[in-house]
Design a protein around this motif. Structure first.
Motif, PDB file in Angstrom:
ATOM      1  N   SER A 120     -10.328  65.913   3.137  1.00  9.31           N
ATOM      2  CA  SER A 120     -10.190  67.440   2.720  1.00  9.31           C
ATOM      3  C   SER A 120     -11.339  68.190   3.214  1.00  9.31           C
ATOM      4  CB  SER A 120     -10.140  67.375   1.310  1.00  9.31           C
ATOM      5  OG  SER A 120     -11.738  66.925   0.840  1.00  9.31           O
ATOM      6  N   VAL A 121     -12.381  67.533   3.980  1.00  8.58           N
ATOM      7  CA  VAL A 121     -13.591  68.227   4.410  1.00  8.58           C
ATOM      8  C   VAL A 121     -13.990  67.871   5.725  1.00  8.58           C
ATOM      9  CG1 VAL A 121     -14.638  68.880   2.100  1.00  8.58           C
ATOM     10  CG2 VAL A 121     -15.327  66.881   3.293  1.00  8.58           C
ATOM     11  N   HIS A 122     -13.015  66.921   6.437  1.00  5.09           N
ATOM     12  CA  HIS A 122     -13.546  66.221   7.904  1.00  5.09           C
ATOM     13  C   HIS A 122     -12.311  65.917   8.574  1.00  5.09           C
ATOM     14  CE1 HIS A 122     -15.618  63.529  10.511  1.00  5.09           C
ATOM     15  NE2 HIS A 122     -14.574  62.648  10.341  1.00  5.09           N
ATOM     16  N   TYR A 123     -12.344  66.016   9.750  1.00  3.76           N
ATOM     17  CA  TYR A 123     -11.225  65.585  10.776  1.00  3.76           C
ATOM     18  C   TYR A 123     -11.882  65.416  12.307  1.00  3.76           C
ATOM     19  CZ  TYR A 123      -7.100  65.813  13.626  1.00  3.76           C
ATOM     20  OH  TYR A 123      -5.977  65.324  14.196  1.00  3.76           O
ATOM     21  N   GLN A 124     -11.441  64.226  12.644  1.00  3.99           N
ATOM     22  CA  GLN A 124     -12.170  63.672  13.710  1.00  3.99           C
ATOM     23  C   GLN A 124     -10.600  62.987  14.374  1.00  3.99           C
ATOM     24  OE1 GLN A 124     -15.227  60.695  13.519  1.00  3.99           O
ATOM     25  NE2 GLN A 124     -14.745  59.866  15.335  1.00  3.99           N
ATOM     26  N   ALA A 125     -10.739  63.169  15.791  1.00  3.89           N
ATOM     27  CA  ALA A 125      -9.444  62.890  16.745  1.00  3.89           C
ATOM     28  C   ALA A 125      -9.841  63.125  18.133  1.00  3.89           C
ATOM     29  CB  ALA A 125      -8.027  63.652  16.342  1.00  3.89           C
ATOM     30  N   LYS A 126      -9.047  62.240  18.793  1.00  5.64           N
ATOM     31  CA  LYS A 126      -8.912  62.406  20.483  1.00  5.64           C
ATOM     32  C   LYS A 126      -7.592  62.830  20.960  1.00  5.64           C
ATOM     33  CE  LYS A 126     -12.104  58.328  20.825  1.00  5.64           C
ATOM     34  NZ  LYS A 126     -12.505  57.109  21.567  1.00  5.64           N
ATOM     35  N   ASN A 127      -7.989  63.414  22.178  1.00  3.66           N
ATOM     36  CA  ASN A 127      -6.736  63.915  22.814  1.00  3.66           C
ATOM     37  C   ASN A 127      -6.291  62.687  24.081  1.00  3.66           C
ATOM     38  OD1 ASN A 127      -8.587  64.080  25.057  1.00  3.66           O
ATOM     39  ND2 ASN A 127      -8.374  66.204  25.065  1.00  3.66           N
TER      40      ASN A 127
ATOM     41  N   GLN B 258     -16.510  69.366  10.450  1.00  6.33           N
ATOM     42  CA  GLN B 258     -17.001  68.791   9.257  1.00  6.33           C
ATOM     43  C   GLN B 258     -17.143  70.159   8.359  1.00  6.33           C
ATOM     44  OE1 GLN B 258     -17.706  65.617   8.032  1.00  6.33           O
ATOM     45  NE2 GLN B 258     -18.036  66.276   6.210  1.00  6.33           N
ATOM     46  N   TYR B 259     -16.655  70.149   7.201  1.00  9.69           N
ATOM     47  CA  TYR B 259     -16.786  71.542   6.168  1.00  9.69           C
ATOM     48  C   TYR B 259     -17.866  71.079   5.197  1.00  9.69           C
ATOM     49  CZ  TYR B 259     -15.404  75.190   3.226  1.00  9.69           C
ATOM     50  OH  TYR B 259     -15.480  76.273   2.532  1.00  9.69           O
ATOM     51  N   GLY B 260     -18.737  72.032   4.898  1.00 15.11           N
ATOM     52  CA  GLY B 260     -19.697  72.171   3.802  1.00 15.11           C
ATOM     53  C   GLY B 260     -19.063  73.176   2.670  1.00 15.11           C
TER      54      GLY B 260
ATOM     55  N   THR C  36     -19.008  72.701  10.864  1.00 12.33           N
ATOM     56  CA  THR C  36     -19.657  72.122  11.918  1.00 12.33           C
ATOM     57  C   THR C  36     -18.455  71.737  12.932  1.00 12.33           C
ATOM     58  OG1 THR C  36     -21.598  71.696  10.764  1.00 12.33           O
ATOM     59  CG2 THR C  36     -21.325  70.578  12.872  1.00 12.33           C
ATOM     60  N   ILE C  37     -18.808  72.264  14.121  1.00  7.59           N
ATOM     61  CA  ILE C  37     -17.477  71.586  15.048  1.00  7.59           C
ATOM     62  C   ILE C  37     -18.379  71.074  16.289  1.00  7.59           C
ATOM     63  CG2 ILE C  37     -15.854  72.540  16.944  1.00  7.59           C
ATOM     64  CD1 ILE C  37     -15.652  75.130  15.306  1.00  7.59           C
ATOM     65  N   GLN C  38     -17.837  69.712  16.772  1.00  9.26           N
ATOM     66  CA  GLN C  38     -18.593  68.882  17.819  1.00  9.26           C
ATOM     67  C   GLN C  38     -17.256  68.560  18.827  1.00  9.26           C
ATOM     68  OE1 GLN C  38     -20.808  66.269  14.976  1.00  9.26           O
ATOM     69  NE2 GLN C  38     -22.264  66.641  16.395  1.00  9.26           N
ATOM     70  N   ILE C  39     -17.747  68.659  19.860  1.00  8.17           N
ATOM     71  CA  ILE C  39     -16.691  68.222  20.992  1.00  8.17           C
ATOM     72  C   ILE C  39     -17.492  67.306  22.074  1.00  8.17           C
ATOM     73  CG2 ILE C  39     -16.692  70.235  22.208  1.00  8.17           C
ATOM     74  CD1 ILE C  39     -13.491  69.527  22.795  1.00  8.17           C
ATOM     75  N   GLU C  40     -16.975  66.270  22.609  1.00 11.71           N
ATOM     76  CA  GLU C  40     -17.393  65.409  23.594  1.00 11.71           C
ATOM     77  C   GLU C  40     -16.360  64.784  24.705  1.00 11.71           C
ATOM     78  OE1 GLU C  40     -19.203  62.191  21.529  1.00 11.71           O
ATOM     79  OE2 GLU C  40     -20.886  63.365  20.705  1.00 11.71           O
ATOM     80  N   SER C  41     -16.665  65.021  25.918  1.00  5.59           N
ATOM     81  CA  SER C  41     -15.663  64.602  26.712  1.00  5.59           C
ATOM     82  C   SER C  41     -15.584  62.990  26.934  1.00  5.59           C
ATOM     83  CB  SER C  41     -16.158  65.504  28.278  1.00  5.59           C
ATOM     84  OG  SER C  41     -17.425  64.692  28.579  1.00  5.59           O
TER      85      SER C  41
ATOM     86  N   CYS D 129     -20.170  80.114  10.080  1.00  6.43           N
ATOM     87  CA  CYS D 129     -20.195  80.479   8.588  1.00  6.43           C
ATOM     88  C   CYS D 129     -19.227  81.160   7.998  1.00  6.43           C
ATOM     89  CB  CYS D 129     -21.805  81.281   8.483  1.00  6.43           C
ATOM     90  SG  CYS D 129     -23.253  80.557   8.904  1.00  6.43           S
ATOM     91  N   ASN D 130     -19.336  81.310   6.589  1.00  3.98           N
ATOM     92  CA  ASN D 130     -18.638  82.034   5.975  1.00  3.98           C
ATOM     93  C   ASN D 130     -16.852  81.805   6.163  1.00  3.98           C
ATOM     94  OD1 ASN D 130     -20.467  83.757   5.107  1.00  3.98           O
ATOM     95  ND2 ASN D 130     -20.449  84.945   6.732  1.00  3.98           N
ATOM     96  N   ILE D 131     -16.818  80.300   5.928  1.00  7.43           N
ATOM     97  CA  ILE D 131     -15.267  79.760   6.272  1.00  7.43           C
ATOM     98  C   ILE D 131     -14.907  79.332   4.995  1.00  7.43           C
ATOM     99  CG2 ILE D 131     -14.095  77.741   7.354  1.00  7.43           C
ATOM    100  CD1 ILE D 131     -15.015  80.152   9.441  1.00  7.43           C
ATOM    101  N   SER D 132     -13.702  79.735   4.777  1.00 13.65           N
ATOM    102  CA  SER D 132     -13.231  79.324   3.248  1.00 13.65           C
ATOM    103  C   SER D 132     -12.550  77.944   3.581  1.00 13.65           C
ATOM    104  CB  SER D 132     -12.125  80.343   2.861  1.00 13.65           C
ATOM    105  OG  SER D 132     -11.137  80.462   3.515  1.00 13.65           O
ATOM    106  N   PRO D 133     -12.048  77.271   2.648  1.00 14.83           N
ATOM    107  CA  PRO D 133     -11.253  76.136   2.582  1.00 14.83           C
ATOM    108  C   PRO D 133      -9.817  76.160   3.454  1.00 14.83           C
ATOM    109  CG  PRO D 133     -12.049  76.264   0.445  1.00 14.83           C
ATOM    110  CD  PRO D 133     -12.372  77.376   1.143  1.00 14.83           C
TER     111      PRO D 133
END
Length: 536
Positions: A348-355, A364-366, A373-378, A321-325
């Motif tokens: 501008s409000v989303h980023y998705q990538a793999k290593n 994802q930014y609201g 929101t941060i999600q990571i999957e192996s 929470c309380n995250i600025s752009p």
């Protein structure tokens, strides 16, 4: 203007009273009193002759009141003619009429002081409407309108009485009635229904129903009050006060129910708002950024506030929470530096990538709530999910195929059932035809045995011939008998049987007879005729 015709009966009963006021003043007071009276209804007036026609609700027929000049211009006489059939109750109404007229004159401006010989002194506490004069008056009485005030206090009391008296007639006519007889059932019903609606209004204060429901429930008591008000008009049924109470209770109940409905909406809104605020406060508490398992590949965030949705060794999801752009963009850059740059998707409000290991991160930014929101999957978890999805898809496909097979089998079974039913019908039809052929063969054999004559025709004709032989035997006996009158009963019986037999033969459908049937019919009839001829 002419006074309407009134049927006064065989003997009208005049009543007269004298007032110490001019005829014009008395006539004006009379007209005003009748217009605002709850006990009398003005029917007609004639200003030229100073005559009015009025009615009383409890009396059948019309009253006529006429104002005439007195012995001088300061006196006037009011004479009321009452229908003879009105009875004793009319005298009570006339007494009330004179009293109300005296009260109305008291309201108006003082005229002049009566002579001491005919004046009754009025105090501020007394308001008599009639005073007996010292002169002889068998049918006439004199009523003072006012006396000369002896002090300013008397004037004040009199004017105060006048200021109070005039509106009282209007208000009393609205809230009360002087109708006699039974109380209006609708007035009683309106009071009961309004009381029930009042209880509903109290109940609504705690249950908070909708405003529309409160208004709909108020329709019934409002309609009943309107009907009751109409039924309790002057000259109709009693119960105006009940109607007024019911209307007041209905208004109070409607107000209570609307307050309950409005408070329910406001409390619901405030509860929802507080719930949302509480949820936001709970979800934005201090949280330690996860550093175990797959989460260790993410850039850490110090002093983070939010909550962790779930955390496993191969996948994790959390909210910050309380995250600025700007902070969101900075964290995206850190993710890129951590090696998550392959197969990326960005806005501008989303980023998705793999290593390079195949691990995938989604951020994802609201903007509305300033949450990230941060999600990571192996890579292994992603593979497992893909395999599970493939297995689910394969299972769904198999289930669909099995359902298709089952439907096909059911279709084939239905077709087999229809074929079996058709075969059954064919066999039954074949059997029916065989039975008909057999019946025809049997009928033909019977016809051959009877010389080709149909059995039914042969039976009927044989019965006819047998009867006719019996009839001829009787007639021979009858003709040779010396006591023919004694055989009359048997003769009549034979004639009745003959009529029945003839009708039976004529009722047969000869259009279906074969040639053999017709031939046999003619043979029988020929033999019968020959026998009848032998009898003579």
């Amino acid at each position: 203007m002419t006074t309407p015709e009134v049927n006064l009966g065989a003997g009208p009963q005049p009543n007269q009273q004298t007032y110490m006021a001019s005829a014009q003043d008395v006539y004006g007071a009379l007209e005003q009193m009748l217009q605002f009276s709850a006990g009398f209804d003005l029917i007609h007036k004639d200003d030229q002759t100073r005559t009015v026609t009025f009615s009383a609700p409890v009396i059948s027929g019309l009253f006529i009141a006429k104002v005439a000049e007195g012995t001088d211009s300061s006196f006037s006489t009011v004479q009321v003619t009452v229908p003879a059939e009105a009875g004793e109750s009319a005298q009570q109404e006339i007494a009330k009429f004179y009293k109300d007229l005296g009260d109305q004159l008291m309201v108006q401006a003082p005229t002049q002081t009566m002579p001491p010989a005919t004046t009754t002194v009025l105090t501020t506490q007394e308001q008599p409407t009639q005073a007996m004069p010292t002169m002889d008056a068998t049918t006439t009485t004199t009523t003072p309108v006012s006396t000369t005030p002896t002090s300013g206090a008397a004037d004040g009391n009199q004017s105060g009485a006048g200021a109070h008296r005039a509106p009282k007639n209007k208000f009393a006519a609205l809230l009360t009635d002087e109708n006699t007889g039974r109380t209006s059932a609708i007035a009683v019903a309106s009071l009961i229904v309004s009381a029930v609606y009042f209880l509903i209004g109290l109940f609504a204060m705690g249950t908070h129903p909708s405003i529309g429901l409160c208004v709909v429930l108020a329709i019934v008591p409002i309609v009943l009050c309107i009907l009751a008000f109409s039924q309790t008009q002057p000259g109709r049924k009693h119960g105006r006060m009940l109607t007024v109470i019911a209307a007041g209770v209905t208004v109070v109940a409607l107000v209570l129910s609307l307050i309950g409905a409005a408070s329910g909406r406001s409390s619901s809104s405030s509860s929802s708002s507080s719930s949302s605020t509480s949820e936001d406060t709970t979800s934005c508490s201090a949280v330690t950024f996860p550093r175990d398992g797959i989460s260790a590949k993410l850039p850490a965030m110090d002093n983070a506030q939010g909550r962790i949705y779930y955390e496993y060794s191969d996948h994790m999801a959390m909210q910050v929470c309380n995250i600025s752009p700007e902070e969101f963009n900075d964290y995206v850059e850190k993710i890129k530096k951590a090696g998550f740059t392959a197969d990326y998707e960005k806005s501008s409000v989303h980023y998705q990538a793999k290593n390079n290991d195949g691990d995938e991160v989604r951020v994802q930014y609201g903007e509305s709530y300033k949450q990230m929101t941060i999600q990571i999957e192996s890579a292994s978890y992603i593979k497992e999910q893909e395999e599970d999805d493939a297995a689910d898809e394969e299972a769904a496909k198999k289930a669909e195929e099995e359902a298709g097979k089952k439907a096909e089998e059911e279709k084939k079974a239905e077709e087999e059932r229809k074929k079996a039913e058709e075969e059954q019908k064919r066999l039954e039809e074949q059997e029916r035809r065989a039975q008909e052929e057999e019946a025809k063969k049997q009928q033909g054999a019977q016809n051959q045995n009877s010389g080709g004559v149909t059995p039914a025709v042969k039976e009927a004709m044989d019965s006819y011939e047998s009867y006719m032989n019996k009839y001829c035997d009787f007639m021979e006996k009858y003709n040779s008998s010396s006591d023919q009158s004694g055989m009359m009963t048997e003769y009549l019986k034979m004639m009745q049987e003959y009529s029945d037999m003839t009708q039976k033969i004529e009722g047969m459908d000869q259009s279906t007879w074969t040639d053999a049937d017709l031939q046999y019919y003619l043979e029988v009839m020929n033999r019968v005729n020959q026998r009848l001829a032998s009898v003579g």
